[in-house]
Design a protein around this motif. Structure first.
Motif, mmCIF file in Angstrom:
data_model
loop_
_atom_site.group_PDB
_atom_site.id
_atom_site.type_symbol
_atom_site.label_atom_id
_atom_site.label_comp_id
_atom_site.label_asym_id
_atom_site.label_seq_id
_atom_site.Cartn_x
_atom_site.Cartn_y
_atom_site.Cartn_z
ATOM 1 N N ARG A 174 0.743 -1.188 0.129
ATOM 2 C CA ARG A 174 0.262 -0.140 0.007
ATOM 3 C C ARG A 174 1.011 1.288 0.039
ATOM 4 N N GLY A 175 0.956 1.885 -1.288
ATOM 5 C CA GLY A 175 1.777 3.129 -1.300
ATOM 6 C C GLY A 175 3.217 2.530 -1.200
ATOM 7 N N THR A 176 4.196 3.046 -0.356
ATOM 8 C CA THR A 176 5.489 2.682 -0.031
ATOM 9 C C THR A 176 5.603 1.586 1.279
ATOM 10 N N TRP A 177 4.463 1.180 1.797
ATOM 11 C CA TRP A 177 4.767 0.163 2.778
ATOM 12 C C TRP A 177 4.037 -1.086 2.559
ATOM 13 N N MET A 178 4.640 -2.064 3.274
ATOM 14 C CA MET A 178 4.112 -3.662 2.790
ATOM 15 C C MET A 178 3.260 -3.703 4.088
ATOM 16 N N TYR A 179 2.468 -4.603 3.961
ATOM 17 C CA TYR A 179 1.333 -5.025 5.176
ATOM 18 C C TYR A 179 1.615 -6.459 5.253
ATOM 19 N N TYR A 180 2.017 -7.077 6.180
ATOM 20 C CA TYR A 180 1.787 -8.561 6.435
ATOM 21 C C TYR A 180 1.111 -9.180 7.258
ATOM 22 N N ARG A 181 0.464 -10.289 7.110
ATOM 23 C CA ARG A 181 -0.346 -11.123 7.792
ATOM 24 C C ARG A 181 -0.221 -12.616 7.701
ATOM 25 N N LEU A 182 -0.532 -13.448 8.667
ATOM 26 C CA LEU A 182 -0.386 -14.752 8.882
ATOM 27 C C LEU A 182 -0.983 -15.573 7.705
ATOM 28 N N VAL A 183 -0.756 -16.649 7.089
ATOM 29 C CA VAL A 183 -1.563 -17.395 6.290
ATOM 30 C C VAL A 183 -2.140 -18.418 7.295
ATOM 31 N N PRO A 184 -3.531 -18.358 7.327
ATOM 32 C CA PRO A 184 -4.010 -18.964 8.371
ATOM 33 C C PRO A 184 -3.907 -20.794 8.150
ATOM 34 N N GLU A 185 -3.943 -20.881 6.922
ATOM 35 C CA GLU A 185 -3.816 -22.517 6.323
ATOM 36 C C GLU A 185 -2.654 -23.023 6.886
ATOM 37 N N SER A 186 -1.373 -22.081 6.673
ATOM 38 C CA SER A 186 -0.180 -22.913 7.150
ATOM 39 C C SER A 186 -0.172 -22.835 8.524
ATOM 40 N N ILE A 187 -0.442 -21.705 9.377
ATOM 41 C CA ILE A 187 -0.588 -22.111 10.787
ATOM 42 C C ILE A 187 -1.179 -23.196 11.304
ATOM 43 N N ALA A 188 -2.427 -23.574 10.508
ATOM 44 C CA ALA A 188 -3.093 -24.628 11.080
ATOM 45 C C ALA A 188 -2.527 -26.025 10.854
ATOM 46 N N ALA A 189 -1.760 -25.744 9.679
ATOM 47 C CA ALA A 189 -1.006 -27.154 9.268
ATOM 48 C C ALA A 189 0.259 -27.390 10.372
ATOM 49 N N LEU A 190 0.792 -26.397 10.887
ATOM 50 C CA LEU A 190 1.776 -26.349 11.858
ATOM 51 C C LEU A 190 1.354 -26.981 13.132
ATOM 52 N N ARG A 191 0.136 -26.592 13.554
ATOM 53 C CA ARG A 191 -0.525 -26.970 14.624
ATOM 54 C C ARG A 191 -1.085 -28.466 14.556
ATOM 55 N N GLY A 192 -1.705 -28.818 13.295
ATOM 56 C CA GLY A 192 -1.862 -29.960 13.222
ATOM 57 C C GLY A 192 -0.484 -31.223 13.275
ATOM 58 N N ALA A 193 0.431 -30.687 12.748
ATOM 59 C CA ALA A 193 1.573 -31.455 12.814
ATOM 60 C C ALA A 193 2.155 -31.670 14.319
ATOM 61 N N LEU A 194 1.795 -30.636 15.159
ATOM 62 C CA LEU A 194 2.084 -30.977 16.445
ATOM 63 C C LEU A 194 1.157 -31.852 17.337
#
Length: 108
Positions: free
Chosen positions: A86-106
């Motif tokens: 957005r303009g000169t800045w980058m905005y970051y967010r988690l990818v929920p599916e990836s976090i869920a996959a990590l939780r599932g693996a654990l």
């Protein structure tokens, strides 16, 4: 009288299906990305909001902007975060599916 207790034999570990080779490699890459304490802290910060500007992440850590950007690149390449410009800045967010996959693996 001698009482014996019959315990079930566990020979094959947990009762989960084995992961496909591609899934194993993807999970390993994600865990490898989280092997750095700064990246764990970034993921923790991102988990508290829908998305975060890189400027806020830089302010939250005692690290330079290029260092934060490097950590975010590693997390993005592992599929744990995604970004929007957005303009000169980058905005970051988690990818929920990836976090869920990590939780599932654990097993969580």
């Amino acid at each position: 009288m001698n009482a014996t207790l019959d315990l079930p034999v566990i020979c094959c570990g947990p009762r989960s299906a084995p992961l496909a080779e591609e899934d194993r490699a993807q999970l390993a890459a994600r865990f490898k990305a989280l092997a750095d304490p700064t990246r764990v802290a970034i993921v923790n910060s991102l988990s508290a909001a829908d998305e975060v500007c890189v400027c806020n992440l830089t302010a939250a850590f005692d690290l330079s902007q290029p260092t934060i950007s490097h950590h975010l690149k590693v997390l993005r390449e592992a599929g744990l975060v995604e970004s929007t410009r957005r303009g000169t800045w980058m905005y970051y967010r988690l990818v929920p599916e990836s976090i869920a996959a990590l939780r599932g693996a654990l097993g969580a």
